[in-house]
Design an enzyme around this catalytic site. Sequence first.
Site, short mmCIF file in Angstrom:
data_model
loop_
_atom_site.label_atom_id
_atom_site.label_comp_id
_atom_site.label_asym_id
_atom_site.label_seq_id
_atom_site.Cartn_x
_atom_site.Cartn_y
_atom_site.Cartn_z
N LYS A 1 0.55 -1.55 -0.30
CA LYS A 1 -0.04 -0.03 0.14
C LYS A 1 0.84 1.36 -0.64
O LYS A 1 0.52 2.00 -0.61
CB LYS A 1 -0.96 0.11 1.51
CG LYS A 1 -2.08 -1.28 0.95
CD LYS A 1 -2.82 -1.72 2.72
CE LYS A 1 -3.77 -2.51 1.92
NZ LYS A 1 -4.38 -3.18 3.21
N GLN B 1 -4.74 -1.65 9.52
CA GLN B 1 -4.63 -2.64 8.72
C GLN B 1 -4.80 -4.02 9.60
O GLN B 1 -4.82 -4.15 11.45
CB GLN B 1 -3.23 -2.79 8.46
CG GLN B 1 -2.31 -4.76 7.81
CD GLN B 1 -3.79 -4.27 6.04
OE1 GLN B 1 -3.83 -3.03 5.36
NE2 GLN B 1 -4.13 -5.94 5.98
N ASP C 1 -10.79 2.41 3.75
CA ASP C 1 -11.29 1.23 3.97
C ASP C 1 -12.30 1.29 3.97
O ASP C 1 -13.57 -0.53 3.62
CB ASP C 1 -10.90 0.24 4.92
CG ASP C 1 -9.86 -0.53 4.80
OD1 ASP C 1 -9.28 -0.86 4.04
OD2 ASP C 1 -8.51 -0.27 5.46
#
Length: 283
Positions: free
Chosen positions: A50, A94, A117
Amino acid sequence: MVATIIDGKKLAKKIKEQVKKEIEEKGLRAKLSLILAGKDEASKVYVRRKHNACEEVGILSDHRFFDERVSEQRLLEEIRKLNTDDSVSGILVQLPLPGQIDVKKVLNIIAPEKDVDGFHPINVGKSSMKQKEGFLPCTPLGILKMLESLKVEIEGKNVVLVGASNIVGKPLGIMLLNQNATITYCNKYTKNLKEHTKKADILIVAVGKPKLITKDMVKEGVIVIDIGMNRTPDGKLVGDVDFDEVKKIALAITPVPGGVGPMTVACLMENTLKAEKQRKGIE
Ligand code: GUN
């Protein structure tokens, strides 16, 4: 039948190029904050990817690593700071998180307008109600784009999802329902899985079991999206579908690696750009 192998890497590259171009043309200064807690090896790899994608497209990124034993309070405090930090466009924590941390509290505290997200309940609600200013979760969004690239009509199709997690299966089913598909959700309690998978025009599998889906479980002409990521004993990365056999009768199928994975990262770049544009009132 020779199946189309859906090239996620190539599609992802195109998306990232578009993001880069728009950032340059509009002179934007987007920034993504990545948070990783603990020592999960796969998570470290994902966060690095990422971060690298940010560099590729011209999004600034900072990553904050926390020890396995980090307290929930410490993590929440960090997110609160990022929520009000005017230089930050998007925040990503994450998953999975270490066991002492309540994931729900963490996801709920991220400012919905920075939740690139798409995991905050507000964004889950907006996406299920087709409210476009919300953020769609990156893996489902990437899969929609893969299906779009095949130019197949979604309306009226039988979509079968095996695995209904909050971050992939469940939202993706709702997004395809919003495109007028007929949806079947299967989980580990489903009796006679094959009875369901055989009916699929589009089969989406996110379980984490190599060769869960074999050739006898699908019909000829099926489109297969494999979200599984499994390591074999000899270190090879494989999905949940018996790729070599199923591709003999599928219309199209995603490989692992090089399928869904790169699309998730590319869509994260797109969501971060969207967050920055919304913040600045740019269209
Ligand atoms: N863990 C597995 N997939 C994802 C994802 O898409 N986002 C985050 N934050 N964590 C994950």
